[in-house]
Write a protein that holds these residues in place. Structure first.
Motif, PDB file in Angstrom:
ATOM      1  N   ASP A 172      -0.761   1.966  11.608  1.00  0.00           N
ATOM      2  CA  ASP A 172       0.391   1.722  10.721  1.00  0.00           C
ATOM      3  C   ASP A 172       0.363   2.717   9.562  1.00  0.00           C
ATOM      4  N   HIS A 173       1.558   3.103   9.116  1.00  0.00           N
ATOM      5  CA  HIS A 173       1.666   4.092   8.033  1.00  0.00           C
ATOM      6  C   HIS A 173       0.850   3.678   6.795  1.00  0.00           C
ATOM      7  N   GLY A 174       1.019   2.418   6.356  1.00  0.00           N
ATOM      8  CA  GLY A 174       0.319   1.959   5.143  1.00  0.00           C
ATOM      9  C   GLY A 174      -1.195   1.995   5.311  1.00  0.00           C
ATOM     10  N   ALA A 178       0.845  -1.213   0.000  1.00  0.00           N
ATOM     11  CA  ALA A 178       0.000   0.000   0.000  1.00  0.00           C
ATOM     12  C   ALA A 178       0.875   1.257   0.000  1.00  0.00           C
ATOM     13  N   ASP A 179       1.912   1.264   0.807  1.00  0.00           N
ATOM     14  CA  ASP A 179       2.790   2.435   0.897  1.00  0.00           C
ATOM     15  C   ASP A 179       3.432   2.719  -0.470  1.00  0.00           C
ATOM     16  N   THR A 180       3.932   1.665  -1.107  1.00  0.00           N
ATOM     17  CA  THR A 180       4.570   1.831  -2.418  1.00  0.00           C
ATOM     18  C   THR A 180       3.577   2.392  -3.432  1.00  0.00           C
ATOM     19  N   VAL A 238       0.959   4.187  -2.901  1.00  0.00           N
ATOM     20  CA  VAL A 238       0.627   5.595  -2.645  1.00  0.00           C
ATOM     21  C   VAL A 238       1.831   6.506  -2.945  1.00  0.00           C
ATOM     22  N   HIS A 239       3.048   6.014  -2.754  1.00  0.00           N
ATOM     23  CA  HIS A 239       4.209   6.843  -3.153  1.00  0.00           C
ATOM     24  C   HIS A 239       4.134   7.195  -4.634  1.00  0.00           C
ATOM     25  N   ILE A 240       3.839   6.189  -5.443  1.00  0.00           N
ATOM     26  CA  ILE A 240       3.748   6.461  -6.880  1.00  0.00           C
ATOM     27  C   ILE A 240       2.605   7.447  -7.146  1.00  0.00           C
ATOM     28  N   THR A 272      -2.896   4.166   7.224  1.00  0.00           N
ATOM     29  CA  THR A 272      -3.383   5.563   7.165  1.00  0.00           C
ATOM     30  C   THR A 272      -3.554   6.006   5.714  1.00  0.00           C
ATOM     31  N   LEU A 273      -2.613   5.589   4.863  1.00  0.00           N
ATOM     32  CA  LEU A 273      -2.669   6.015   3.453  1.00  0.00           C
ATOM     33  C   LEU A 273      -3.870   5.387   2.753  1.00  0.00           C
ATOM     34  N   SER A 274      -4.163   4.125   3.113  1.00  0.00           N
ATOM     35  CA  SER A 274      -5.285   3.419   2.473  1.00  0.00           C
ATOM     36  C   SER A 274      -6.623   4.026   2.879  1.00  0.00           C
ATOM     37  N   THR A 295      -1.767  13.092   1.052  1.00  0.00           N
ATOM     38  CA  THR A 295      -2.208  11.848   1.710  1.00  0.00           C
ATOM     39  C   THR A 295      -1.222  11.484   2.813  1.00  0.00           C
ATOM     40  N   HIS A 296       0.073  11.618   2.528  1.00  0.00           N
ATOM     41  CA  HIS A 296       1.082  11.292   3.540  1.00  0.00           C
ATOM     42  C   HIS A 296       1.010  12.229   4.748  1.00  0.00           C
ATOM     43  N   MET A 297       0.875  13.512   4.474  1.00  0.00           N
ATOM     44  CA  MET A 297       0.874  14.474   5.584  1.00  0.00           C
ATOM     45  C   MET A 297      -0.320  14.255   6.515  1.00  0.00           C
TER      46      MET A 297
HETATM   47 ZN    ZN Z   1       4.809   6.295   2.624  1.00  0.00          ZN
END
Ligand code: ZN
Ligand code: NZQ
Length: 386
Positions: free
Chosen positions: A280-282, A193-195, A197-199, A284-286, A266-268
């Motif tokens: 978990d970070h991933g 998920a993190d990857t 959202v980075h893209i 929150t992004l989801s 989204t990250h902030m």
């Molecule tokens: Zn991230």
């Protein structure tokens, strides 16, 4: 395409059995501080491989760096590194250990009062010359193994903030996919998920005619769609984890960011959910991304339609229908990894939304590729994510 300068000095050493090559790249007279997390490396054999590779070098160990690394823990490492005369840092772990070690190496080389200052200022360029850092990546997710950023938590203040330093790129990073075999499913899901959202943060903005970057981003996104749910269940399949690992590093090493606008809202917003609720970070992004896509649909319309078509094959219906389907597909993708995507799934309600909104207002942040996501828009995004 926008103007850009690109320089990424990190040497990648990728593949089976590559941990042994640490010996080749760390000068033999170094005093090495080897940092790690809560002990997973002692159970999966990575610790032994690293110690063997370090050979007769003097090694100072610093374990116990927690997920979302705490300033308070890291400052203890800074004191130990100074008193032992450490000259080289080797981070063995996921994003938290690597980020934490970036902070330690910058803080050891910092000529100011409190190293938290350079986190607060967002970007540290003056008064600090970080000592060399290398990494052995054990959790593909953050891209920290090939970038110059780090995210640090100050637990006593409930803050989680990012900083960058131009010299904080690792000298080299070892990526041996076999270290992923011991990962819990939850962490693989977070990493995928993190990857993803980075893209998205570097792609889903507005068009600037960056054709190669767009295709590169769409290639990584489509690969994650193809392998994500499989690798969560099957992370001892070498080819699957090798592709997952490579995707994660490519997701945030500057390559897809060349010449394009970037978002990062989204990250902030996600960092606040971790700081206040411990998610978990991933995760929150989801939660945030599908909602942000919906609230920002007008600003992102052209890229949302391109994303719908090229990543999800959605090319019929009117604009709103296609965008709604792309958002639905994104949410289903996260859920197919086993991640729930609404605030209510985690018992998060209006009090947290109010706290995040007020922090954003106090900081005066204007997020997003157009700098128009202020505290009111953040509130709307969070309400829409309930
Ligand atoms: Zn991230
Ligand atoms: O601590 P140990 O025992 O090693 O266990 C860890 C930890 O509990 C475990 N783990 C890692 N590798 C393992 C393993 N367990 C079994 N086998 C392995 N091979 O996984 C747990 C989570 O580790 P962590 O490092 O916290 O996860 P991740 O890599 O997702 O890093 C998250 C942190 O990175 C920041 C996040 O905000 C968060 O603080 N980010 C850093 C970025 C950067 N530097 O560029 C960008 C990202 O967007 C992100 O913000």
């Amino acid at each position: 395409m926008n103007n850009f300068v690109f320089c990424n000095p990190t040497r990648l050493v990728f593949g089976k059995g590559t941990i042994a090559s640490i010996d080749k790249y760390i000068p033999s007279d170094s005093v090495v501080m080897m940092t790690y997390g809560g002990g997973s490396i002692k159970k999966n054999g990575v610790y032994d491989q690293v110690k063997r590779a370090l050979g007769s070098r003097r090694v100072v160990e610093f374990g116990g760096i927690e997920p979302n690394p705490h300033y308070e823990t890291l400052m203890r490492a800074v004191a130990e590194a100074k008193s032992a005369g450490v000259t080289y840092f080797l981070a063995v772990g996921g994003g938290s250990v690597i980020d934490g070690t970036k902070f330690i190496t910058c803080a050891v080389g910092y000529d100011g009062e409190d190293p938290w200052d350079f986190v607060l200022n967002g970007s540290l360029t003056k008064n600090s010359r970080p000592l060399p850092l290398a990494t052995v990546l054990t959790l593909p997710a953050t891209g920290s193994e090939m970038n110059n950023g780090a995210v640090i938590t100050r637990a006593e203040r409930g803050e989680k903030l990012a900083f960058k330093h131009p010299d904080a790129y690792p000298k080299f990073s070892i990526l041996d996919p076999e270290v992923c075999y011991s990962l819990p499913e939850r962490q693989v899901a977070n990493g995928v998920a993190d990857t993803f959202v980075h893209i998205i943060e570097q792609y889903l903005t507005y068009p600037v005619g960056a054709m190669v970057q767009d295709r590169f981003s769409e290639g990584v996104l489509s690969t994650l769609v193809e392998i994500g749910p499989k690798v969560v269940k099957n992370h001892n399949d070498y080819d699957l984890v090798a592709n997952y690992m490579f995707a994660a590093t490519m997701g945030l090493n500057g390559i897809v960011a060349m010449g394009v606008p970037e978002d990062w809202a989204t990250h902030m917003i996600g960092h606040e959910l971790t700081a206040l609720c411990g998610l978990d970070h991933g995760v929150t992004l989801s939660i945030v991304l599908p909602s942000l896509m919906s609230v920002m649909r007008k600003d992102k319309e052209a890229k949302l339609l391109q994303y719908a078509e090229r990543v999800w094959g959605i090319n019929s219906g009117d604009t709103d229908t296609r965008i709604n389907e792309a958002i639905k597909a994104t949410r289903s993708f996260f859920e197919s990894l086993g991640i729930k995507t609404h605030l209510s799934d985690y018992g998060i309600g209006d009090d947290i939304i109010a706290e995040i909104t007020s922090r954003m207002q106090q900081r005066g942040w204007k997020l997003g590729e157009r700098g128009n996501i202020d505290f009111n828009v953040v509130k709307e995004i969070l309400i829409n994510a309930k």
